[in-house]
Write a protein that holds these residues in place. Structure first.
Motif, short mmCIF file in Angstrom:
data_model
loop_
_atom_site.label_atom_id
_atom_site.label_comp_id
_atom_site.label_asym_id
_atom_site.label_seq_id
_atom_site.Cartn_x
_atom_site.Cartn_y
_atom_site.Cartn_z
N ARG A 38 0.83 -1.21 0.00
CA ARG A 38 0.00 0.00 0.00
C ARG A 38 0.86 1.26 0.00
NH1 ARG A 38 -2.34 0.54 5.56
NH2 ARG A 38 -0.26 1.43 5.85
N ASP A 39 1.98 1.21 0.73
CA ASP A 39 2.87 2.37 0.84
C ASP A 39 3.86 2.47 -0.32
OD1 ASP A 39 1.84 3.45 3.21
OD2 ASP A 39 3.00 2.08 4.44
N GLY A 40 3.80 1.54 -1.26
CA GLY A 40 4.66 1.62 -2.43
C GLY A 40 6.09 1.16 -2.20
N ILE A 41 6.30 0.37 -1.13
CA ILE A 41 7.65 -0.11 -0.82
C ILE A 41 7.93 -1.46 -1.50
CG2 ILE A 41 9.23 -0.73 1.07
CD1 ILE A 41 8.39 2.23 0.91
N ILE A 42 6.92 -2.28 -1.62
CA ILE A 42 7.06 -3.57 -2.30
C ILE A 42 5.97 -3.71 -3.35
CG2 ILE A 42 8.06 -4.63 -0.23
CD1 ILE A 42 5.39 -6.17 0.09
N ALA A 43 6.17 -4.68 -4.24
CA ALA A 43 5.18 -5.00 -5.26
C ALA A 43 5.10 -6.50 -5.40
CB ALA A 43 5.55 -4.35 -6.59
N ARG A 44 3.95 -6.97 -5.81
CA ARG A 44 3.77 -8.40 -6.09
C ARG A 44 3.92 -8.64 -7.59
NH1 ARG A 44 -1.84 -9.92 -3.38
NH2 ARG A 44 -2.22 -7.70 -3.78
N ARG A 45 4.49 -9.80 -7.90
CA ARG A 45 4.68 -10.14 -9.31
C ARG A 45 4.50 -11.64 -9.49
NH1 ARG A 45 9.51 -11.48 -12.03
NH2 ARG A 45 10.76 -10.79 -10.25
N GLU A 46 3.86 -12.03 -10.59
CA GLU A 46 3.68 -13.45 -10.91
C GLU A 46 4.85 -13.92 -11.76
OE1 GLU A 46 1.41 -15.55 -9.92
OE2 GLU A 46 0.07 -14.15 -8.88
N LEU A 47 5.49 -14.99 -11.33
CA LEU A 47 6.56 -15.58 -12.13
C LEU A 47 5.96 -16.34 -13.31
CD1 LEU A 47 8.96 -16.95 -9.35
CD2 LEU A 47 9.16 -14.83 -10.65
N PRO A 48 6.62 -16.34 -14.45
CA PRO A 48 6.09 -17.08 -15.61
C PRO A 48 6.24 -18.58 -15.40
CG PRO A 48 8.27 -16.18 -16.09
CD PRO A 48 7.88 -15.64 -14.75
N PRO A 49 5.47 -19.39 -16.16
CA PRO A 49 5.62 -20.84 -16.09
C PRO A 49 7.06 -21.23 -16.45
CG PRO A 49 3.63 -20.24 -17.28
CD PRO A 49 4.41 -18.98 -17.07
N PRO A 50 7.61 -22.32 -15.91
CA PRO A 50 6.88 -23.32 -15.09
C PRO A 50 6.77 -22.95 -13.62
CG PRO A 50 9.13 -24.02 -15.41
CD PRO A 50 8.99 -22.74 -16.20
N ALA A 51 7.40 -21.85 -13.17
CA ALA A 51 7.35 -21.51 -11.75
C ALA A 51 5.92 -21.19 -11.31
CB ALA A 51 8.27 -20.33 -11.46
N ALA A 52 5.30 -20.26 -12.06
CA ALA A 52 3.91 -19.88 -11.78
C ALA A 52 3.69 -19.61 -10.30
CB ALA A 52 2.95 -20.98 -12.28
N ARG A 53 4.56 -18.83 -9.72
CA ARG A 53 4.46 -18.46 -8.31
C ARG A 53 4.44 -16.95 -8.16
NH1 ARG A 53 6.25 -22.47 -4.67
NH2 ARG A 53 5.57 -24.49 -5.45
N GLN A 54 3.82 -16.51 -7.10
CA GLN A 54 3.80 -15.08 -6.81
C GLN A 54 4.98 -14.74 -5.91
OE1 GLN A 54 0.80 -13.06 -4.03
NE2 GLN A 54 -0.08 -12.65 -6.05
N VAL A 55 5.66 -13.65 -6.23
CA VAL A 55 6.78 -13.21 -5.42
C VAL A 55 6.58 -11.75 -5.03
CG1 VAL A 55 8.46 -14.82 -6.40
CG2 VAL A 55 8.15 -12.56 -7.45
N TYR A 56 7.28 -11.37 -3.98
CA TYR A 56 7.30 -9.98 -3.53
C TYR A 56 8.68 -9.41 -3.82
CZ TYR A 56 3.08 -11.28 -0.99
OH TYR A 56 1.82 -11.72 -0.67
N GLU A 57 8.73 -8.16 -4.24
CA GLU A 57 10.00 -7.52 -4.53
C GLU A 57 9.95 -6.05 -4.16
OE1 GLU A 57 10.65 -8.08 -8.68
OE2 GLU A 57 8.85 -7.00 -9.27
N LEU A 58 11.12 -5.46 -3.96
CA LEU A 58 11.20 -4.06 -3.61
C LEU A 58 10.94 -3.19 -4.84
CD1 LEU A 58 14.40 -4.01 -1.33
CD2 LEU A 58 12.00 -3.97 -0.60
N THR A 59 10.24 -2.10 -4.63
CA THR A 59 10.10 -1.08 -5.67
C THR A 59 11.34 -0.19 -5.62
OG1 THR A 59 9.02 0.42 -4.14
CG2 THR A 59 7.60 -1.09 -5.38
N ASP A 60 11.40 0.80 -6.49
CA ASP A 60 12.51 1.75 -6.44
C ASP A 60 12.56 2.45 -5.07
OD1 ASP A 60 13.22 1.14 -9.01
OD2 ASP A 60 12.24 2.89 -9.91
N ASP A 61 11.39 2.81 -4.56
CA ASP A 61 11.33 3.44 -3.24
C ASP A 61 11.79 2.45 -2.16
OD1 ASP A 61 10.86 6.01 -2.40
OD2 ASP A 61 8.81 5.62 -1.73
#
Length: 231
Positions: free
Chosen positions: A62-85
């Motif tokens: 919500r505060d723009g510190i991290i973002a969620r991203r879906e990994l492409p197949p075959p991983a097909a998993r959701q990961v969290y990563e840092l934004t620029d901020d």
């Protein structure tokens, strides 16, 4: 815009609105080397509940510190990563890490440890002057963990996983790595017993040792508060 807890028009209060909650900076620490799955974060944050981690991740997103991203197949998993901020926040943690180095002392019985934790400190306290003019990758294989540092003319970044064509590779077990991190043993002693092996170009090994010199990093940690006071 999220409601600020302190409701104070103050830069420090703004920082604490985002980073002041328990576990928040440790979540940023876990994401500094790269994206992590929820289960990875649970493993890297012993003691946190799944419910609290979920709450903290939502707040950081919500505060723009991290973002969620879906990994492409075959991983097909959701990961969290840092934004620029978020990466800026991770960089700003270096003085806090330096302050903590002065207070960490010996490892107490029952204290958990992960191989990536000292690596985050190394990246924050490394000698960037010694890294100028250097463009190399240094790989660390610690037990089941793998991470590497990319050095590019004074810039030093930490990444999860093994590197392609590293100039130097350190290989050891987690307990030896913890003893080295706590200054219980020296790297030369660990190498002499075979608990640590260092392979690669001898000149690159010397550059690595200068950049991540224990004495220089400790001096950095000792000097940081004085530098802040003098500034």
């Amino acid at each position: 815009m999220p409601e600020h807890r302190y409701s104070q028009y103050c830069a420090l209060a703004r920082t604490l609105d985002v980073a002041g909650d328990r576990w928040t900076l440790l979540i940023v620490r876990e994401l500094t080397p790269g994206p992590r799955r929820f289960t990875d974060l649970i493993d890297g944050l012993p003691g946190i509940s799944r419910k609290l981690l979920t709450e903290r991740l939502r707040a950081l997103e919500r505060d723009g510190i991290i973002a969620r991203r879906e990994l492409p197949p075959p991983a097909a998993r959701q990961v969290y990563e840092l934004t620029d901020d978020g990466r800026d926040l991770a960089t700003s943690m270096a003085p806090l890490i330096a302050w903590g180095v002065r207070r960490i002392g010996d490892r107490k019985p029952g204290e958990t440890f992960r191989a990536r934790w000292p690596a985050v400190a190394m990246a924050g306290l490394a000698d960037r002057e010694a890294a100028k003019g250097v463009s190399e990758t240094y790989q660390y294989l610690v037990g089941d963990s793998a991470f590497h540092f990319t050095v590019d003319d004074g810039s030093i970044e930490l990444h999860d996983g093994q590197a392609e064509n590293p100039a130097v590779t350190w290989t050891t077990d987690e307990e030896t790595w913890a003893d080295i991190a706590s200054r219980k043993i020296r790297t030369s002693s660990a190498a002499a017993t075979g608990a640590l092996t260092v392979s690669g170009d001898p000149h690159a090994v010397k550059r690595l040792r200068r950049i991540f010199s224990r004495s220089q990093m400790l001096a950095h940690a000792e000097a940081t508060p004085n530098g802040a006071r003098q500034g």
